[in-house]
Design a protein around this motif. Structure first.
Motif: not given
Length: 287
Positions: A69-71, A81-87, A94-99, A271-278
């Motif tokens: 769940v992404l906020l 949000m789409d980027y992190w949802g895809q990661v 699978p990501g649920l993006i809450v608006d 953002r790439e570095q944060a993706t590696e961290e995640v």
């Protein structure tokens, strides 16, 4: 002389008007700090409010399959949000993006800025949106991810669901609080707000899911020092919290879309570095 007196009168009236506005803002912030919501929804009403505007990543995944769940931040849902949802979807969540914005018309007339100023929908109240989304998922291992205001909301929800404290603005939990809490596999908060209105640092955090907090050393909103103090406080309360600080990053470093006149800078390499961290964080916890 008469012209001078008239000018002084107008300045006095203007000063009084500004004083009233500042007092109103201060009282409203105090209301938010106290956890008093103006409106209250039933779980069914909150679901009806949010569900038309939330979406899945990938878009053909069912809500019941939501593994994350992404906020977004206070400026609404953007590309990060789409980027992190895809990661997360790429890892099997699978990501649920809450608006939280569009259903409440915060996407109109720059009214989202009221969220950024802490005047409407504080994190403790927005946490009810997380509860509503999680209640629609059938997964037993949901990852929560929030950026900025969304990160604040995630931290508040962790405390509320652990303690059984109902988020302001909801008349009841959409599912038992403990059952929601026990289904949280991990939480990721990126440059969250951790100031005086954030009441997350209370109670026992020893039974919380693992938390990754990513901060920006050059955060234009000056939230980093408060978050560093909160991270230490949460660890003292038993939290399993990993803190990552990017010294030269600014607020919203992984968000490419910008509001008009925004001075924030997109940093694709960070953002790439944060993706590696995640990914490393989730790997470490078998997720």
């Amino acid at each position: 002389m008469r012209q001078l007196n008239k000018r002084r009168l107008w300045l006095f009236v203007l000063a009084g008007f500004l004083g009233v506005l500042l007092l109103a803002a201060a009282l409203n912030s105090l209301r938010n700090w106290a956890g008093i919501a103006i409106d209250e929804d039933t779980p069914e009403q909150r679901l009806a409010l949010l569900s038309p505007d939330w979406r899945m990543v990938p878009d053909d995944a069912a809500i019941a399959e939501a593994g994350s769940v992404l906020l977004s931040g206070c400026d609404g849902v953007h590309d990060n949000m789409d980027y992190w949802g895809q990661v997360l979807a790429g890892r099997g969540y699978p990501g649920l993006i809450v608006d939280s914005h569009k259903p409440r018309d915060f996407d109109k007339l720059e009214s989202w800025r009221l969220l950024c100023m802490g005047q409407v929908l504080p994190g403790a109240e927005r946490a009810g949106d997380i509860a509503t989304a999680m209640a629609e998922s059938e997964r037993e291992d949901v990852i929560l991810l929030g950026a900025s205001h969304g990160g604040w909301s995630v931290l508040e929800f962790l405390r509320q669901s652990s303690a059984g404290e109902l988020p302001p603005g909801l008349s009841a939990w959409p599912a038992p609080a403990r059952s929601l809490h026990d289904r949280i596999a991990a939480a990721i908060v990126i440059y969250p707000y951790c100031g005086v209105l954030n009441g997350a640092a209370e109670g026992d955090w020893s039974e919380m899911p693992p938390i990754l907090m990513i901060l920006a050393g050059e955060d234009e909103l000056k939230v980093t020092p408060a978050c560093q103090r909160m991270a230490e406080d949460l660890r003292e309360r038993g939290a399993d919290l990993e803190l990552v600080l990017y010294e030269d990053a600014g607020h919203g470093f992984e968000q490419e879309e910008r509001a008009p006149f925004s001075l924030l800078e997109f940093r694709p390499e960070l953002r790439e570095q944060a993706t590696e961290e995640v990914n490393g964080f989730l790997d470490a916890h078998g997720l």
